[in-house]
Design an enzyme around this catalytic site. Structure first.
Site, PDB file in Angstrom:
ATOM      1  CG  ASN A  36     -11.694  -5.673  -0.624  1.00  0.00           C
ATOM      2  OD1 ASN A  36     -11.889  -6.085  -1.770  1.00  0.00           O
ATOM      3  ND2 ASN A  36     -10.976  -4.611  -0.353  1.00  0.00           N
ATOM      4  CG  LEU A  47     -15.107  -1.096   1.979  1.00  0.00           C
ATOM      5  CD1 LEU A  47     -14.830  -2.193   0.976  1.00  0.00           C
ATOM      6  CD2 LEU A  47     -16.417  -1.339   2.700  1.00  0.00           C
ATOM      7  CB  ALA A  48     -11.760  -1.804   7.712  1.00  0.00           C
ATOM      8  CB  CYS A  49      -9.049  -2.659   3.197  1.00  0.00           C
ATOM      9  SG  CYS A  49     -10.317  -2.477   1.923  1.00  0.00           S
ATOM     10  N   GLY A  50      -9.536   0.764   3.297  1.00  0.00           N
ATOM     11  CA  GLY A  50      -9.300   1.984   2.546  1.00  0.00           C
ATOM     12  C   GLY A  50      -9.974   2.008   1.189  1.00  0.00           C
TER      13      GLY A  50
END
Length: 170
Positions: free
Chosen positions: A126, A157-160
């Site tokens: 992150n 990123l994958a987390c937004g």
């Protein structure tokens, strides 16, 4: 500049982050360049991509457990001695911290500490973790210790979240 790696023994260490799936492509690209690739994984990495995937693609057993029933108690030494280079990708904040502090408490960290060949780290996490001063300090320590750091890419990123932290493109 791309240097030839034909006939080289490369150890790829995969740590437990969402970018672990990109490590499969790294194996393929290294093999395409002529390298022999062996894979070591953290237990958490195996939650993202199973060892059998890497075994099938690399053609070699995957090193996950130092003390499993069929484990070679000296695999970390033999692989380290055979390595022409070692790549840690993705390198999570956790694995970076362990390596910066010299902690060897699993297959990956023990292997990395035993390798004398060039070591390449590909951070992936992150954006806020990546920019955290503790993580940056640990990356600085690894650089001072001779590790080559491949800067992460920036983007969604994958987390937004958006920013640096994506594993560099394989």
């Amino acid at each position: 500049m791309n240097k030839p790696i034909s006939g080289k023994n490369i150890v790829l260490c995969v740590s437990g982050g969402i970018a672990a799936y990109k490590a499969v492509e790294i194996v393929r690209l290294l093999q395409k360049a002529g390298a022999v690739v062996r894979v070591a994984m953290t237990v958490n990495a195996a939650r993202f991509v199973g060892p059998i995937t890497f075994e099938a693609i690399s053609g070699h057993p995957v090193f996950v457990d130092m003390f499993g029933p069929s484990a070679d108690p000296m695999r970390h030494i033999s692989w380290a001695q055979d390595a022409d280079a070692l790549v840690v990708a993705p390198a999570t904040a956790n694995i970076i911290a362990k390596l910066a502090c010299g902690i060897a408490d699993d297959a990956v960290t023990t292997l990395v500490l035993a390798v004398t060949a060039p070591k390449i780290i590909g951070p992936a996490m992150n954006v806020h973790m990546y920019e955290n001063r503790a993580v940056q300090r640990n990356i600085d320590i690894l650089e001072q210790d001779g590790f080559l750091i491949v800067e992460p890419g920036a983007g969604e990123l994958a987390c937004g979240d958006v920013g640096p932290g994506r594993l560099a493109e394989p």
